[in-house]
Scaffold this active site. Sequence first.
Site, PDB file in Angstrom:
ATOM      1  N   LYS A  54       0.845  -1.211   0.000  1.00 24.77           N
ATOM      2  CA  LYS A  54       0.000   0.000   0.000  1.00 24.77           C
ATOM      3  C   LYS A  54       0.869   1.245   0.000  1.00 24.77           C
ATOM      4  O   LYS A  54       0.614   2.215  -0.726  1.00 24.77           O
ATOM      5  CB  LYS A  54      -0.951  -0.040   1.215  1.00 24.77           C
ATOM      6  CG  LYS A  54      -2.016  -1.117   1.081  1.00 24.77           C
ATOM      7  CD  LYS A  54      -2.773  -1.406   2.379  1.00 24.77           C
ATOM      8  CE  LYS A  54      -3.683  -2.627   2.191  1.00 24.77           C
ATOM      9  NZ  LYS A  54      -4.355  -3.080   3.413  1.00 24.77           N
ATOM     10  N   GLN A  98      -4.057  -1.733   9.894  1.00 22.15           N
ATOM     11  CA  GLN A  98      -4.035  -3.021   9.186  1.00 22.15           C
ATOM     12  C   GLN A  98      -4.710  -4.107  10.020  1.00 22.15           C
ATOM     13  O   GLN A  98      -4.398  -4.296  11.198  1.00 22.15           O
ATOM     14  CB  GLN A  98      -2.577  -3.407   8.857  1.00 22.15           C
ATOM     15  CG  GLN A  98      -2.439  -4.674   8.055  1.00 22.15           C
ATOM     16  CD  GLN A  98      -3.055  -4.605   6.649  1.00 22.15           C
ATOM     17  OE1 GLN A  98      -3.030  -3.548   6.003  1.00 22.15           O
ATOM     18  NE2 GLN A  98      -3.630  -5.693   6.188  1.00 22.15           N
ATOM     19  N   ASP A 121     -10.125   3.545   4.980  1.00 21.62           N
ATOM     20  CA  ASP A 121     -10.217   2.091   4.801  1.00 21.62           C
ATOM     21  C   ASP A 121     -11.624   1.591   5.165  1.00 21.62           C
ATOM     22  O   ASP A 121     -11.909   0.409   5.069  1.00 21.62           O
ATOM     23  CB  ASP A 121      -9.163   1.397   5.681  1.00 21.62           C
ATOM     24  CG  ASP A 121      -8.776   0.017   5.160  1.00 21.62           C
ATOM     25  OD1 ASP A 121      -8.780  -0.180   3.928  1.00 21.62           O
ATOM     26  OD2 ASP A 121      -8.465  -0.863   5.981  1.00 21.62           O
TER      27      ASP A 121
END
Length: 281
Positions: A54, A98, A121
């Site tokens: 990413k 994450q 996200d």
Amino acid sequence: MHGQILDGKATARVITQKLASEIVTLAPKVARPPSLATVLIGDDPASHTYVQMKINRCKQVGIETRKIDLPATTTTEEAVAAVRSLSEDPAVDGILVQHPAPPAVDEAAVFAAIEPAKDVDGVTSDSLAAMAFDEYGFRSATPGGIMRLLEHYGIEMKGRHAVVVGRSRILGIPMGLLLLAQNATVTYCHSRTSGLQTKISQADLVVAATGRPELVKGSWIKEGAVVVDAGYSDMTGDVEYDSAAKRASWITPVPGGVGPMTIACLLEQTVEAHKRLNGLL
Ligand code: NAP
């Protein structure tokens, strides 16, 4: 029938090239480039690889990154404090925590510390509610990327029966919500579902999101169905690819399907957050 490929790699490239050009045009209007902070807790090698992928993609399009790596011994309180400080930092547009956090950390509490305007996200309860009620908000990146892929290939979901296998907070649940918002009829399946094969065999669209290699057999797929395989475990997807491709109308490869689209969605939403936080939207 032989399924045509839903090419996530090529589609993501189109999206990220557009983003790179847009970021150049934004430069004279905002004092700094868009910025994404990544938070990784623990030492799971796959998570380290995903975060690095990413970050690399961000650099390619002109998004600045700030990498926060916290040790496996981090407590929930420490992780929450780190994320809160990023939420309050005006130099940060987007925050990625994450998944999965180590079991000792309350991941939901850490997600809750993300300022919704920076939730690029799409993991906070605010973002999930926005997806559920089809209101403005950020999409969970993997389901958001899958929707972009289906849109790119002109695949309409209205009135079609979608079966989502998996119900995680970051993938299965928001996937079903986004499909419902597009007027699909959605069935969720999970580890306690009975008759998985029968349910899948009735689907016009199957989204497999379990992390169980080749759980979905090709012979279960209805002739002409669309097959999206989000799973990635031991380098293998959740769907038996070769036999499924013989029955599907469209199918995602693994790799090169959902993965690149997840990153494209994350980057797109980071630029959107940047524009909003700087009064350009
Ligand atoms: P997760 O949190 O472990 O959730 C897995 C889901 O699958 C759960 O809802 C579980 O049901 C369900 N499940 C497990 N075994 C099943 C079975 N035999 N039959 C039916 N359902 C079953 O995983 P996740 O984070 O959602 O990730 C799922 C997969 O997607 C993984 O392979 C992951 O690597 C991949 N992924 C890919 C991307 C990408 O960008 N390509 C991004 C995120 C995740 P219960 O709820 O009943 O336990």
